[in-house]
Enzyme design. Sequence first.
Site, PDB file in Angstrom:
ATOM      1  N   ASP A 232     -12.097  51.615  62.347  1.00  0.00           N
ATOM      2  CA  ASP A 232     -12.705  52.143  61.193  1.00  0.00           C
ATOM      3  C   ASP A 232     -14.229  51.620  61.107  1.00  0.00           C
ATOM      4  O   ASP A 232     -14.925  51.759  60.182  1.00  0.00           O
ATOM      5  CB  ASP A 232     -12.144  51.815  59.893  1.00  0.00           C
ATOM      6  CG  ASP A 232     -11.006  52.593  59.592  1.00  0.00           C
ATOM      7  OD1 ASP A 232     -10.927  53.583  60.234  1.00  0.00           O
ATOM      8  OD2 ASP A 232      -9.996  52.245  58.867  1.00  0.00           O
TER       9      ASP A 232
ATOM     10  N   ASP B  37      -9.313  61.270  63.720  1.00  0.00           N
ATOM     11  CA  ASP B  37     -10.246  60.278  63.048  1.00  0.00           C
ATOM     12  C   ASP B  37     -11.304  59.695  63.705  1.00  0.00           C
ATOM     13  O   ASP B  37     -12.389  59.471  63.513  1.00  0.00           O
ATOM     14  CB  ASP B  37     -10.165  59.679  61.599  1.00  0.00           C
ATOM     15  CG  ASP B  37      -8.753  60.317  61.181  1.00  0.00           C
ATOM     16  OD1 ASP B  37      -7.805  60.601  61.808  1.00  0.00           O
ATOM     17  OD2 ASP B  37      -8.603  59.838  59.898  1.00  0.00           O
TER      18      ASP B  37
HETATM   19  N1  GLY Z   1      -9.941  58.124  58.265  1.00  0.00           N
HETATM   20  C1  GLY Z   1      -8.958  58.256  57.224  1.00  0.00           C
HETATM   21  C2  GLY Z   1      -8.888  59.682  56.594  1.00  0.00           C
HETATM   22  O1  GLY Z   1      -9.632  60.579  56.770  1.00  0.00           O
HETATM   23  O2  GLY Z   1      -8.174  59.822  55.653  1.00  0.00           O
END
Ligand code: GLY
Length: 399
Positions: A108, A169
């Site tokens: 992240d 993601d």
């Molecule tokens: N990256 C986590 C989500 O989109 O929930």
Amino acid sequence: MTLLGGRSILTAQQVLPPQMKEAPAWVTNAFTVAQAQSEAMYKEVMKTKLLPRSIQRGLQPKTDWTAGFFPGTLWYLYAYTREDTWKTRAENATALMKGEQNNAFDHDIGFKMYSCYGNGYLLTGNKAYRHIIFRSAKTLTSRYSYKTGLIMSWEPDTKRDWLFPVIIDNMINLELLMEAYKISGDTTLRNIAVSHADKTMKYHYRKNMSCPHVVDYEPETGALRKYDWNNGSDDTTNSTWSRGQSWGLYGYTMMYRETGNLRYLQHAEKIADFLLSHPNMPADMIPYWDYSAPHRSKMRDTSAAAIMASALMELSTYSAQGKEYFEAGEKQLKSLSSPTYLAKPGTHKNFILMHATGNFLRSSELDGALSYADYYFMEGLLRYLKLINGKELYKVAEL
Ligand code: GLY
């Protein structure tokens, strides 16, 4: 034009949007609401030194994956207004994120650091930000495996039987690597981003161009182990989690811009075509939480819409089907700007968009507001304004 790493890039100043001659009332109204909400939110942030995540979870420490989005929204408000007040607010909120440049806990870091430091650098050319972007990218590469050719999104998990989990993601985090590559000329950063994008293109997508949230790989060989879920529907044969589809669309559009590789453009076009012709896409084009499961709930997700709209704006500038993509993105932005989805100033705990869904099956952050919905909404509107004023969004890299 500056030459770095063997390719040309737009300098920071060129990225600052020129004064817009034309802005429809629905766009100016959305920015007026965004400014009122963000001014109030900024006061909370500076008082608490925490960053907004959602209505339900409120403000969170900078380690949260969403922490960079509010500073990023402030940068977009500076880009829109060009007022020093917004620049100072963006700088102050961005500074809260500095320590995250060394946080390798998960993938992240790309979300967190590109949205604030990346935009701050592109808008101001601030040299101190360059170092932070480079260091953050290096931290992200510590999660890359040469055996799998992928960045490991999350840690292995025995309960879930995950050995090397990758989530769709993760495509967004490649933008941090590509920016750091342009800054430094360090080709390792680019090669890692390309490898991850290639492998994800090959294994994460089904034939119909949908994808599950999670794919687990064999760490020693890189062989695919299984499709899984963490968000979206738990039916991993069909799950088409709407935000995940938007992450993929955005990621491959961005990777085409950053590499000039036509395979990424074609992949993004196929995702867009799949989503735009999906029988479960609602008439106002704000997707349900999962395209495969409106029979379970018709809860919408404005974050999926905002990410998709912003990606479609960019994709429209590269594709032969550009007109169709632009009109679809415009429709989404208009829907988001309508009273059905746009919060009234002073309400909704100072978030901008309503009806965003964090994780439906886990009953988490349901039908509320999410800082990343707001961030991509602002980005999509800025891209829209540039396009209707005849301005270039980005230069595509030469291969
Ligand atoms: N990256 C986590 C989500 O989109 O929930």
